[in-house]
Motif scaffolding. Structure first.
Motif, mmCIF file in Angstrom:
data_model
loop_
_atom_site.group_PDB
_atom_site.id
_atom_site.type_symbol
_atom_site.label_atom_id
_atom_site.label_comp_id
_atom_site.label_asym_id
_atom_site.label_seq_id
_atom_site.Cartn_x
_atom_site.Cartn_y
_atom_site.Cartn_z
ATOM 1 N N ARG A 19 16.741 -6.428 -7.164
ATOM 2 C CA ARG A 19 16.370 -6.346 -5.759
ATOM 3 C C ARG A 19 15.263 -5.566 -5.796
ATOM 4 N NH1 ARG A 19 20.523 -4.955 -1.129
ATOM 5 N NH2 ARG A 19 18.354 -5.303 -0.004
ATOM 6 N N VAL A 20 13.992 -5.696 -4.953
ATOM 7 C CA VAL A 20 12.851 -4.894 -5.102
ATOM 8 C C VAL A 20 13.282 -3.749 -4.219
ATOM 9 C CG1 VAL A 20 10.502 -4.846 -4.301
ATOM 10 C CG2 VAL A 20 11.343 -6.917 -5.250
ATOM 11 N N ASP A 21 12.716 -2.527 -4.892
ATOM 12 C CA ASP A 21 12.852 -1.148 -4.233
ATOM 13 C C ASP A 21 11.490 -0.855 -3.697
ATOM 14 O OD1 ASP A 21 12.676 1.549 -3.623
ATOM 15 O OD2 ASP A 21 14.006 2.156 -5.157
ATOM 16 N N LYS A 22 11.200 -0.856 -2.270
ATOM 17 C CA LYS A 22 10.029 -0.721 -1.738
ATOM 18 C C LYS A 22 9.222 0.541 -1.887
ATOM 19 C CE LYS A 22 11.541 0.875 2.460
ATOM 20 N NZ LYS A 22 11.620 0.673 4.051
ATOM 21 N N ASN A 23 10.011 1.558 -2.747
ATOM 22 C CA ASN A 23 9.275 2.878 -3.056
ATOM 23 C C ASN A 23 9.214 3.175 -4.408
ATOM 24 O OD1 ASN A 23 9.448 3.784 -0.275
ATOM 25 N ND2 ASN A 23 11.659 4.112 -0.291
ATOM 26 N N LEU A 24 9.587 2.065 -5.167
ATOM 27 C CA LEU A 24 9.499 2.222 -6.726
ATOM 28 C C LEU A 24 8.144 1.848 -7.403
ATOM 29 C CD1 LEU A 24 10.877 2.981 -9.492
ATOM 30 C CD2 LEU A 24 11.868 0.621 -9.530
ATOM 31 N N VAL A 25 7.417 2.929 -8.002
ATOM 32 C CA VAL A 25 6.389 2.714 -9.018
ATOM 33 C C VAL A 25 6.911 2.718 -10.173
ATOM 34 C CG1 VAL A 25 3.981 3.535 -9.418
ATOM 35 C CG2 VAL A 25 4.926 3.742 -6.983
ATOM 36 N N THR A 26 6.587 1.655 -11.290
ATOM 37 C CA THR A 26 6.745 1.829 -12.757
ATOM 38 C C THR A 26 5.692 1.850 -13.484
ATOM 39 O OG1 THR A 26 8.933 0.558 -12.215
ATOM 40 C CG2 THR A 26 8.058 0.323 -14.443
ATOM 41 N N LEU A 27 5.279 2.829 -14.306
ATOM 42 C CA LEU A 27 4.397 3.097 -15.322
ATOM 43 C C LEU A 27 4.715 2.492 -16.450
ATOM 44 C CD1 LEU A 27 3.452 6.786 -14.039
ATOM 45 C CD2 LEU A 27 2.650 4.527 -13.035
ATOM 46 N N TYR A 28 4.085 1.848 -17.025
ATOM 47 C CA TYR A 28 4.148 1.292 -18.755
ATOM 48 C C TYR A 28 3.131 2.207 -19.506
ATOM 49 C CZ TYR A 28 6.873 -2.281 -16.483
ATOM 50 O OH TYR A 28 7.805 -3.071 -15.691
ATOM 51 N N GLU A 45 4.432 14.567 -10.500
ATOM 52 C CA GLU A 45 5.393 15.669 -10.599
ATOM 53 C C GLU A 45 4.928 16.910 -10.071
ATOM 54 O OE1 GLU A 45 5.224 15.643 -14.941
ATOM 55 O OE2 GLU A 45 6.781 14.149 -15.275
ATOM 56 N N LYS A 46 3.781 16.926 -9.570
ATOM 57 C CA LYS A 46 3.337 18.236 -8.919
ATOM 58 C C LYS A 46 3.632 18.105 -7.136
ATOM 59 C CE LYS A 46 -0.288 19.463 -12.060
ATOM 60 N NZ LYS A 46 -1.590 19.309 -12.595
ATOM 61 N N GLY A 47 4.140 16.505 -6.935
ATOM 62 C CA GLY A 47 4.097 16.443 -5.624
ATOM 63 C C GLY A 47 2.936 15.942 -4.737
ATOM 64 N N GLU A 48 1.932 15.522 -5.496
ATOM 65 C CA GLU A 48 0.586 14.875 -4.955
ATOM 66 C C GLU A 48 0.881 13.744 -4.426
ATOM 67 O OE1 GLU A 48 -2.536 15.837 -7.545
ATOM 68 O OE2 GLU A 48 -2.004 17.805 -7.953
ATOM 69 N N ILE A 49 1.775 12.833 -4.661
ATOM 70 C CA ILE A 49 2.052 11.383 -4.166
ATOM 71 C C ILE A 49 3.548 11.624 -3.713
ATOM 72 C CG2 ILE A 49 2.562 10.550 -6.502
ATOM 73 C CD1 ILE A 49 1.359 7.918 -5.042
ATOM 74 N N LYS A 50 3.547 11.319 -2.381
ATOM 75 C CA LYS A 50 5.026 11.576 -1.708
ATOM 76 C C LYS A 50 5.547 10.111 -1.471
ATOM 77 C CE LYS A 50 3.644 16.008 -0.020
ATOM 78 N NZ LYS A 50 4.421 16.565 -1.107
ATOM 79 N N ASP A 51 6.896 10.082 -0.983
ATOM 80 C CA ASP A 51 7.675 8.936 -0.469
ATOM 81 C C ASP A 51 7.706 7.634 -1.505
ATOM 82 O OD1 ASP A 51 7.979 10.370 2.201
ATOM 83 O OD2 ASP A 51 5.860 9.825 2.618
ATOM 84 N N CYS A 52 7.676 8.283 -2.652
ATOM 85 C CA CYS A 52 8.189 7.300 -3.642
ATOM 86 C C CYS A 52 8.637 7.780 -4.802
ATOM 87 C CB CYS A 52 6.660 6.637 -3.947
ATOM 88 S SG CYS A 52 5.548 7.543 -4.928
ATOM 89 N N LYS A 53 9.096 6.911 -5.688
ATOM 90 C CA LYS A 53 9.765 7.460 -6.868
ATOM 91 C C LYS A 53 9.161 6.561 -8.196
ATOM 92 C CE LYS A 53 13.728 4.490 -5.902
ATOM 93 N NZ LYS A 53 15.062 4.515 -5.405
ATOM 94 N N PHE A 54 8.924 7.517 -9.097
ATOM 95 C CA PHE A 54 8.062 6.835 -10.378
ATOM 96 C C PHE A 54 9.115 6.619 -11.357
ATOM 97 C CE2 PHE A 54 3.522 7.920 -10.529
ATOM 98 C CZ PHE A 54 3.225 7.496 -9.116
ATOM 99 N N LYS A 55 9.089 5.467 -12.238
ATOM 100 C CA LYS A 55 9.951 5.202 -13.475
ATOM 101 C C LYS A 55 8.792 5.016 -14.529
ATOM 102 C CE LYS A 55 13.092 3.687 -16.283
ATOM 103 N NZ LYS A 55 14.024 4.442 -16.779
#
Length: 386
Positions: A19-28, A45-55
């Protein structure tokens, strides 16, 4: 054919069950050798972009030892791609769902023929939603290689270049190598690769010495470094570092140091956090030179296999002699002479450098990362990107 069918089956499974997570950003993420994703990840990591999570998916720098490991990693990539609202890449890639937004940062300014312009492959399979560019001029060159709609390009600049304009590279070099560089001149030699792309061999450079010169006297070079109070840092291209780094370690000394990918990874330090610690760059055909231009510092070129490189690589989108704004050296004596002159005369080749930097860099500030973060946030909110 079997590999293709297996990948297609894995993609189908991922579309059905992930399922798509609307808050997920994946970096390759590939490596610490000037990766445009490093500043983006640090900002998160410094909190400069919010309301999302990075993988972060760390891509392999060397070929896998077994087919099984390669398939497991392929599934790992497919799974997270299928789950992501946004994917961000630097070496191409593809989304699996229309609702996923793919942002391509790429990893260099386009100088050499690649993709559609490369007669050896004549293809570019990635179809991102957004392709970030250095400038309008860079967009024209890049699109000759990838053949996308011009409306997909956004001029952001390269996030890694923010490091060049903000960090203290000399202090970072001192910390990494446990040495003092006070009062010393620093040279970084960062050549491009000849091995490591597909099964191609590009050019015919000799690896008997750093530069590929036909004749090279290491004691003479060490004496030159000592007399000129220079510390010389070698940074091999990650495509072929694993092939040659041990060979060059035998030249290590107080005046010659090797910047190894393993050390950068261990310390989580991107190479571009070291680069502005140099007073002079030496390279052959690496596009690192175009980023270096932002510093308005001298560069010396070593095109030892120019003719052969053109023939095997397929040539340049740009004329090498014009765009390489610095002296060209194909032997040790001329290199040492031109290095000395370049360090002593800050105006040597400066008009040529200033002409090229204006064409290459639309932005010459330290805000490229912020422009990319803004694109990511727009994509997460479902807003129009261009």
């Amino acid at each position: 054919m079997l590999k293709f069918l297996v990948v297609k089956f894995l993609e189908m499974v991922a579309r059905l069950f992930c399922r798509v997570d609307k808050n997920l950003v994946t970096l390759y993420f590939l490596n610490y050798s000037g990766c445009n994703l490093n500043p983006v990840l640090e900002a998160y990591e410094k909190g400069e972009i919010k309301d999302c999570k990075f993988k972060v998916i760390e891509l392999p720098e060397k070929p896998f030892e077994s087919l099984w490991k390669r398939l497991l990693f392929k599934w790992h990539m497919i799974e997270w791609t299928a789950k992501s609202k946004v994917i961000v890449t630097t070496h191409g890639g593809r989304r699996l769902r229309r609702k996923t937004v793919h942002i391509e940062l790429w990893h260099s300014f386009p100088t050499k023929k690649a993709g559609l312009m490369d007669k050896r492959v004549q293809r570019y399979d990635s179809k991102p939603n957004i392709f970030c560019s250095y400038s309008d001029f860079g967009t024209v060159l890049r699109n000759a290689c990838v053949g996308l709609s011009i409306s997909l390009y956004v001029v952001t600049g390269a996030p890694r270049n923010d490091y060049l304009l903000t960090v203290n590279g000399k202090k970072n070099l001192e910390k990494l190598f446990g040495m003092s560089l006070e009062g010393k001149r620093v040279i970084i030699f960062a050549p491009t690769f000849r091995f490591g792309y597909e099964d191609f061999v590009e050019g015919n450079k000799s690896y008997d010495n750093f530069f590929g010169f036909k004749e090279f006297d290491i004691q003479k070079f060490l004496s030159f470094l000592e007399e000129s109070n220079i510390v010389f840092f070698l940074k091999l291209h990650p495509n072929e570092e694993w092939l040659f780094v041990d060979h060059f370690k035998r030249f290590g000394s107080d005046r010659i140091k090797i910047i190894e990918s393993a050390i950068l990874k261990r310390e989580r330090t991107d190479f571009y956090k070291l680069l502005n610690g140099a007073d002079l760059l030496v390279t052959d055909y690496s596009s690192i030179y175009f980023d270096w231009l932002l510093l308005d510092r001298p560069v010396v070129f070593t095109p030892v296999d120019l003719k052969e490189y053109k023939e095997t690589r397929g040539g340049w989108l740009l004329d090498y002699d014009f765009w390489a704004a610095g002296p060209k050296c194909v032997d040790q004596d001329s290199l040492q002479k031109e290095v000395k002159k370049s360090l002593e005369d800050p105006n040597y080749y400066r008009p040529e450098r200033q002409l090229v930097v204006k064409l290459v860099h639309q932005y010459r500030d330290a805000n490229s990362t912020n422009r990319v973060l803004e694109l990511i946030q727009k994509a997460l909110r479902g807003e129009r990107l261009v």
